[in-house]
Design an enzyme around this catalytic site. Structure first.
Site, PDB file in Angstrom:
ATOM      1  N   ILE A 337       1.074  -1.358   0.024  1.00 23.11           N
ATOM      2  CA  ILE A 337       0.124   0.048  -0.071  1.00 23.11           C
ATOM      3  C   ILE A 337       0.852   1.226   0.037  1.00 23.11           C
ATOM      4  O   ILE A 337       0.491   2.227  -0.767  1.00 23.11           O
ATOM      5  CB  ILE A 337      -0.859   0.089   1.266  1.00 23.11           C
ATOM      6  CG1 ILE A 337      -1.844  -1.035   1.003  1.00 23.11           C
ATOM      7  CG2 ILE A 337      -1.542   1.421   1.434  1.00 23.11           C
ATOM      8  CD1 ILE A 337      -2.925  -1.327   2.111  1.00 23.11           C
ATOM      9  N   GLU A 363       9.690 -19.602  19.831  1.00 27.29           N
ATOM     10  CA  GLU A 363       8.937 -20.221  20.913  1.00 27.29           C
ATOM     11  C   GLU A 363       7.819 -21.301  20.023  1.00 27.29           C
ATOM     12  O   GLU A 363       6.573 -21.225  20.362  1.00 27.29           O
ATOM     13  CB  GLU A 363       7.991 -19.245  21.365  1.00 27.29           C
ATOM     14  CG  GLU A 363       8.951 -18.102  22.361  1.00 27.29           C
ATOM     15  CD  GLU A 363       8.162 -17.557  23.379  1.00 27.29           C
ATOM     16  OE1 GLU A 363       7.032 -17.983  24.013  1.00 27.29           O
ATOM     17  OE2 GLU A 363       8.892 -16.652  24.015  1.00 27.29           O
TER      18      GLU A 363
HETATM   19  N1  CAA Z   1       2.689 -29.118  29.337  1.00 27.19           N
HETATM   20  C1  CAA Z   1       3.182 -30.042  29.976  1.00 27.19           C
HETATM   21  N2  CAA Z   1       3.935 -30.986  29.654  1.00 27.19           N
HETATM   22  C2  CAA Z   1       3.967 -30.970  28.460  1.00 27.19           C
HETATM   23  C3  CAA Z   1       3.364 -30.242  27.253  1.00 27.19           C
HETATM   24  C4  CAA Z   1       2.814 -29.047  27.740  1.00 27.19           C
HETATM   25  N3  CAA Z   1       2.013 -28.068  27.094  1.00 27.19           N
HETATM   26  N4  CAA Z   1       4.082 -30.417  26.160  1.00 27.19           N
HETATM   27  C5  CAA Z   1       4.405 -31.553  26.217  1.00 27.19           C
HETATM   28  N5  CAA Z   1       4.531 -32.029  27.613  1.00 27.19           N
HETATM   29  C6  CAA Z   1       5.283 -33.229  28.021  1.00 27.19           C
HETATM   30  C7  CAA Z   1       4.492 -34.430  27.627  1.00 27.19           C
HETATM   31  O1  CAA Z   1       3.558 -34.829  28.611  1.00 27.19           O
HETATM   32  C8  CAA Z   1       5.728 -35.466  27.702  1.00 27.19           C
HETATM   33  O2  CAA Z   1       6.026 -35.510  29.174  1.00 27.19           O
HETATM   34  P1  CAA Z   1       5.635 -37.328  29.538  1.00 27.19           P
HETATM   35  O3  CAA Z   1       6.197 -38.220  28.781  1.00 27.19           O
HETATM   36  O4  CAA Z   1       6.107 -37.438  31.078  1.00 27.19           O
HETATM   37  O5  CAA Z   1       3.930 -37.253  29.630  1.00 27.19           O
HETATM   38  C9  CAA Z   1       6.909 -34.784  27.260  1.00 27.19           C
HETATM   39  O6  CAA Z   1       6.647 -33.446  27.536  1.00 27.19           O
HETATM   40  C10 CAA Z   1       7.425 -34.795  25.940  1.00 27.19           C
HETATM   41  O7  CAA Z   1       6.190 -34.493  25.127  1.00 27.19           O
HETATM   42  P2  CAA Z   1       6.089 -35.214  23.638  1.00 27.19           P
HETATM   43  O8  CAA Z   1       6.321 -36.542  23.690  1.00 27.19           O
HETATM   44  O9  CAA Z   1       4.835 -34.488  23.146  1.00 27.19           O
HETATM   45  O10 CAA Z   1       7.356 -34.445  22.969  1.00 27.19           O
HETATM   46  P3  CAA Z   1       7.919 -34.270  21.456  1.00 27.19           P
HETATM   47  O11 CAA Z   1       9.445 -34.621  21.422  1.00 27.19           O
HETATM   48  O12 CAA Z   1       6.901 -34.873  20.752  1.00 27.19           O
HETATM   49  O13 CAA Z   1       7.822 -32.741  21.358  1.00 27.19           O
HETATM   50  C11 CAA Z   1       6.948 -30.566  21.067  1.00 27.19           C
HETATM   51  C12 CAA Z   1       6.767 -31.950  21.758  1.00 27.19           C
HETATM   52  C13 CAA Z   1       5.610 -29.827  21.397  1.00 27.19           C
HETATM   53  C14 CAA Z   1       7.063 -30.510  19.419  1.00 27.19           C
HETATM   54  C15 CAA Z   1       8.148 -29.804  21.808  1.00 27.19           C
HETATM   55  O14 CAA Z   1       9.258 -30.480  21.394  1.00 27.19           O
HETATM   56  C16 CAA Z   1       8.254 -28.330  21.387  1.00 27.19           C
HETATM   57  O15 CAA Z   1       7.364 -27.335  21.978  1.00 27.19           O
HETATM   58  N6  CAA Z   1       8.883 -27.836  20.631  1.00 27.19           N
HETATM   59  C17 CAA Z   1       9.358 -26.665  20.193  1.00 27.19           C
HETATM   60  C18 CAA Z   1      10.338 -26.056  21.094  1.00 27.19           C
HETATM   61  C19 CAA Z   1      10.005 -24.408  21.310  1.00 27.19           C
HETATM   62  O16 CAA Z   1       9.084 -24.040  21.245  1.00 27.19           O
HETATM   63  N7  CAA Z   1      11.178 -23.759  21.665  1.00 27.19           N
HETATM   64  C20 CAA Z   1      11.096 -22.396  21.979  1.00 27.19           C
HETATM   65  C21 CAA Z   1      12.405 -21.977  22.604  1.00 27.19           C
HETATM   66  S1  CAA Z   1      12.195 -20.527  23.539  1.00 27.19           S
HETATM   67  C22 CAA Z   1      12.136 -19.319  22.484  1.00 27.19           C
HETATM   68  O17 CAA Z   1      12.081 -19.495  21.249  1.00 27.19           O
HETATM   69  C23 CAA Z   1      11.992 -17.876  23.033  1.00 27.19           C
HETATM   70  C24 CAA Z   1      12.120 -16.748  21.893  1.00 27.19           C
HETATM   71  O18 CAA Z   1      12.250 -17.120  20.802  1.00 27.19           O
HETATM   72  C25 CAA Z   1      11.849 -15.453  22.462  1.00 27.19           C
HETATM   73  P1  FAD Z   2      14.327 -26.625  13.370  1.00 30.44           P
HETATM   74  O1  FAD Z   2      13.973 -27.242  14.141  1.00 30.44           O
HETATM   75  O2  FAD Z   2      16.007 -27.049  12.684  1.00 30.44           O
HETATM   76  O3  FAD Z   2      13.540 -26.440  12.019  1.00 30.44           O
HETATM   77  C1  FAD Z   2      13.670 -26.480  10.752  1.00 30.44           C
HETATM   78  C2  FAD Z   2      12.321 -26.355   9.931  1.00 30.44           C
HETATM   79  O4  FAD Z   2      11.831 -27.687   9.861  1.00 30.44           O
HETATM   80  C3  FAD Z   2      11.326 -25.229  10.399  1.00 30.44           C
HETATM   81  O5  FAD Z   2      10.353 -25.004   9.399  1.00 30.44           O
HETATM   82  C4  FAD Z   2      10.485 -26.278  11.487  1.00 30.44           C
HETATM   83  O6  FAD Z   2       9.143 -25.902  11.747  1.00 30.44           O
HETATM   84  C5  FAD Z   2      10.403 -27.557  10.568  1.00 30.44           C
HETATM   85  N1  FAD Z   2      10.394 -28.790  11.411  1.00 30.44           N
HETATM   86  C6  FAD Z   2      11.205 -29.347  12.268  1.00 30.44           C
HETATM   87  N2  FAD Z   2      10.564 -30.359  12.920  1.00 30.44           N
HETATM   88  C7  FAD Z   2       9.430 -30.482  12.326  1.00 30.44           C
HETATM   89  C8  FAD Z   2       8.285 -31.753  12.564  1.00 30.44           C
HETATM   90  N3  FAD Z   2       8.418 -32.420  13.494  1.00 30.44           N
HETATM   91  N4  FAD Z   2       7.461 -31.543  11.775  1.00 30.44           N
HETATM   92  C9  FAD Z   2       7.112 -30.466  10.740  1.00 30.44           C
HETATM   93  N5  FAD Z   2       8.242 -29.647  10.670  1.00 30.44           N
HETATM   94  C10 FAD Z   2       9.364 -29.656  11.391  1.00 30.44           C
HETATM   95  N6  FAD Z   2      15.429 -20.355  21.848  1.00 30.44           N
HETATM   96  C11 FAD Z   2      15.616 -20.210  22.990  1.00 30.44           C
HETATM   97  O7  FAD Z   2      15.799 -21.173  23.790  1.00 30.44           O
HETATM   98  N7  FAD Z   2      15.587 -19.161  23.824  1.00 30.44           N
HETATM   99  C12 FAD Z   2      15.452 -18.036  23.093  1.00 30.44           C
HETATM  100  O8  FAD Z   2      15.375 -16.717  23.801  1.00 30.44           O
HETATM  101  C13 FAD Z   2      15.375 -17.979  21.700  1.00 30.44           C
HETATM  102  N8  FAD Z   2      15.110 -16.495  21.127  1.00 30.44           N
HETATM  103  C14 FAD Z   2      15.335 -16.554  19.721  1.00 30.44           C
HETATM  104  C15 FAD Z   2      15.403 -15.573  19.232  1.00 30.44           C
HETATM  105  C16 FAD Z   2      15.551 -15.429  17.777  1.00 30.44           C
HETATM  106  C17 FAD Z   2      15.783 -14.181  16.993  1.00 30.44           C
HETATM  107  C18 FAD Z   2      15.529 -16.675  16.942  1.00 30.44           C
HETATM  108  C19 FAD Z   2      15.909 -16.797  15.590  1.00 30.44           C
HETATM  109  C20 FAD Z   2      15.515 -17.794  17.735  1.00 30.44           C
HETATM  110  C21 FAD Z   2      15.332 -17.959  19.009  1.00 30.44           C
HETATM  111  N9  FAD Z   2      15.254 -19.028  19.603  1.00 30.44           N
HETATM  112  C22 FAD Z   2      15.412 -19.023  21.169  1.00 30.44           C
HETATM  113  C23 FAD Z   2      15.255 -20.421  19.030  1.00 30.44           C
HETATM  114  C24 FAD Z   2      13.885 -20.842  18.232  1.00 30.44           C
HETATM  115  O9  FAD Z   2      12.848 -21.141  19.486  1.00 30.44           O
HETATM  116  C25 FAD Z   2      14.088 -21.928  17.344  1.00 30.44           C
HETATM  117  O10 FAD Z   2      14.880 -21.418  16.245  1.00 30.44           O
HETATM  118  C26 FAD Z   2      12.779 -22.704  16.689  1.00 30.44           C
HETATM  119  O11 FAD Z   2      12.279 -23.180  18.018  1.00 30.44           O
HETATM  120  C27 FAD Z   2      13.116 -23.521  15.763  1.00 30.44           C
HETATM  121  O12 FAD Z   2      14.277 -24.207  15.839  1.00 30.44           O
HETATM  122  P2  FAD Z   2      15.472 -24.369  14.744  1.00 30.44           P
HETATM  123  O13 FAD Z   2      15.891 -23.253  14.300  1.00 30.44           O
HETATM  124  O14 FAD Z   2      16.350 -25.464  15.325  1.00 30.44           O
HETATM  125  O15 FAD Z   2      14.703 -25.222  13.661  1.00 30.44           O
END
Ligand code: CAA
Ligand code: FAD
Length: 379
Positions: A337, A363
């Site tokens: 836009i 996250e």
């Molecule tokens: N609350 C409580 N327990 C939970 C839960 C929840 N929401 N989700 C899963 N769990 C527990 C399960 O109950 C299980 O425990 P038990 O076996 O004792 O029951 C355990 O966690 C493992 O769960 P899963 O078997 O479902 O595990 P999985 O390997 O299939 O993974 C997932 C699940 C949801 C994909 C998880 O790995 C996930 O959330 N991945 C993404 C990671 C992520 O969000 N990272 C963010 C980093 S922080 C960040 O990014 C900050 C920032 O940028 C600013």
């Molecule tokens: P990967 O896990 O390698 O994923 C690569 C691609 O494959 C993605 O598209 C993903 O969705 C896909 N993929 C992976 N597994 C599957 C599946 N089972 N099914 C379908 N698709 C799948 N982490 C922290 O702990 N703390 C922080 O404060 C934090 N801050 C961050 C700030 C920034 C700017 C960035 C870039 C990342 C930050 N992170 C933080 C990390 C962030 O949470 C991860 O980058 C995110 O969870 C993805 O993990 P990865 O980068 O290893 O990608």
């Protein structure tokens, strides 16, 4: 469900809006360009009570509900998502987890400083080989009786260089898989704890993202959060609430871009009339407005679920998935836009477009939100 704001929530909204306009707007482009952390601005957010919004006042928090927090996140994110991510990590990943699961001594020692902004917190789950696949932790925390020895690398840590208090997730007992993981509080300056170089990012460039290296770092047992083996559950429970904060950030980025596009469309003329009079532009605005309101309702619903003690894993994941998609789509249209002006920094929308992308990644990526949602509806 009643989505109307009470008087207190309206005041929070106004205070956040004012703060964003008076304290964040003037230098937001310069901070983005220079990748400068908003040090002074974060200090002021602490003074306003926006860094420990949901924490009990006895620990220095503001004692507000989650809905107030998401309203504030939306307003701050309209102007500066680099500042709002600091706020989000501190509020929902660090303060919330510590208040909910920490010991009284941990709350006294750490939470009281984190709520006021005296200290900033970081949440350290991701690793080079454990992002989405978060149970594959390679960082180890070996149990030595009265302390742990931590070794490993975390990456992508928000507030990585500026934090004082780090919540670090690490594997203690490999045989127990995710049930052998612990969450430990590690202080900046602990011997063996190194901060890696700052990442040069596409968006949220004012925020401070680093890898962290732990070489035989000694962590006292009293710094473990919860029971032995609770670390992965701690991370998942904390992230469930964190996702509501990031959904609110995405909503704010979308709403900020929409407000700029709406204003511009009523000022810019082409073919003898304001561009808002061209239906192609008016319909873009109609779509943006509709999708932002839909995102807002999902974000509010997840916050209200949390406030009412209902399950919010599903509603928080849906809010993050949808609001981040709306943020990406809306910011791209806002650039469109603005025409050529949208492509240059002075008009803000290109920054909002770059900032929007991260809300689909951190996250839990959008694909991970779909795993959480589908598991919930199929169970
Ligand atoms: N609350 C409580 N327990 C939970 C839960 C929840 N929401 N989700 C899963 N769990 C527990 C399960 O109950 C299980 O425990 P038990 O076996 O004792 O029951 C355990 O966690 C493992 O769960 P899963 O078997 O479902 O595990 P999985 O390997 O299939 O993974 C997932 C699940 C949801 C994909 C998880 O790995 C996930 O959330 N991945 C993404 C990671 C992520 O969000 N990272 C963010 C980093 S922080 C960040 O990014 C900050 C920032 O940028 C600013
Ligand atoms: P990967 O896990 O390698 O994923 C690569 C691609 O494959 C993605 O598209 C993903 O969705 C896909 N993929 C992976 N597994 C599957 C599946 N089972 N099914 C379908 N698709 C799948 N982490 C922290 O702990 N703390 C922080 O404060 C934090 N801050 C961050 C700030 C920034 C700017 C960035 C870039 C990342 C930050 N992170 C933080 C990390 C962030 O949470 C991860 O980058 C995110 O969870 C993805 O993990 P990865 O980068 O290893 O990608």
């Amino acid at each position: 469900m009643d989505f109307s704001l009470n008087e207190e929530q309206k005041l929070i909204q106004e205070a956040a809006r004012d703060f964003a306009q008076t304290e964040l707007l003037a230098e937001v482009i310069e901070r983005d360009d220079a990748q400068r952390f908003p040090t002074e601005e974060i200090k002021k957010l602490g003074e306003l009570g926006f860094l420990g919004m949901m924490v009990d006042p006895k620990y220095g928090g503001s004692g507000l509900d989650t809905l107030s927090y998401v309203i504030a996140m939306e307003e701050i994110s309209k102007i500066d998502a680099s500042t709002s991510v600091v706020m989000s990590v501190n509020n929902s990943l660090v303060c919330w987890g510590l208040e909910k699961f920490g010991s009284e001594a941990q709350k006294e020692k750490y939470l009281t400083k984190l709520t006021t902004g005296e200290h900033i917190g970081a949440f350290c789950l991701s690793e080079p080989e454990a992002g989405s696949d978060a149970t594959s932790q390679k960082t180890t925390a070996i149990d030595m009786g009265d302390h742990y020895i931590v070794n490993g690398t975390k990456n992508w840590i928000t507030n990585g260089g500026t934090a004082s208090t780090y919540i670090v997730i690490a594997q203690t007992d490999k045989d127990k898989k995710h049930r052998g993981i612990n969450a430990l509080i590690i202080e900046k300056g602990a011997p063996g704890f190194e901060i890696g170089p700052k990442e040069n990012k596409l968006g949220i460039r004012g925020s401070d993202t680093h890898s962290l290296i732990f070489n035989d770092v000694k962590v006292p047992k009293e710094n473990r959060i919860g029971e032995d083996g609770f670390g992965f559950k701690f991370a998942m429970k904390t992230l469930a609430g964190g996702r509501i904060g990031i959904a609110a950030q995405a909503l704010g980025i979308a709403a900020g871009a929409y407000e700029l596009a709406l204003k511009y469309s009523k000022e810019r003329k082409a073919f003898g009339t304001e561009i808002s009079n061209h239906q192609a532009i008016a319909f873009k605005l109609a779509d943006m407005h509709t999708e932002i309101q839909a995102a807002r309702l999902l974000v509010y619903q997840s916050a209200i679920d949390k406030d009412n003690g209902n399950d919010y894993d599903l509603s928080g994941a849906m809010a993050k998935l949808y609001a981040s998609k709306v943020a990406m789509e809306t910011t791209v249209e806002a650039v469109q836009i603005h025409g050529g002006n949208g492509f240059v920094k002075d008009y803000h929308v290109e920054r909002l477009m770059r900032d929007a992308k991260i809300t689909q990644i951190y996250e839990g990526t959008s694909e991970i939100q779909k795993i959480v949602i589908s598991r919930s509806i199929l169970k």
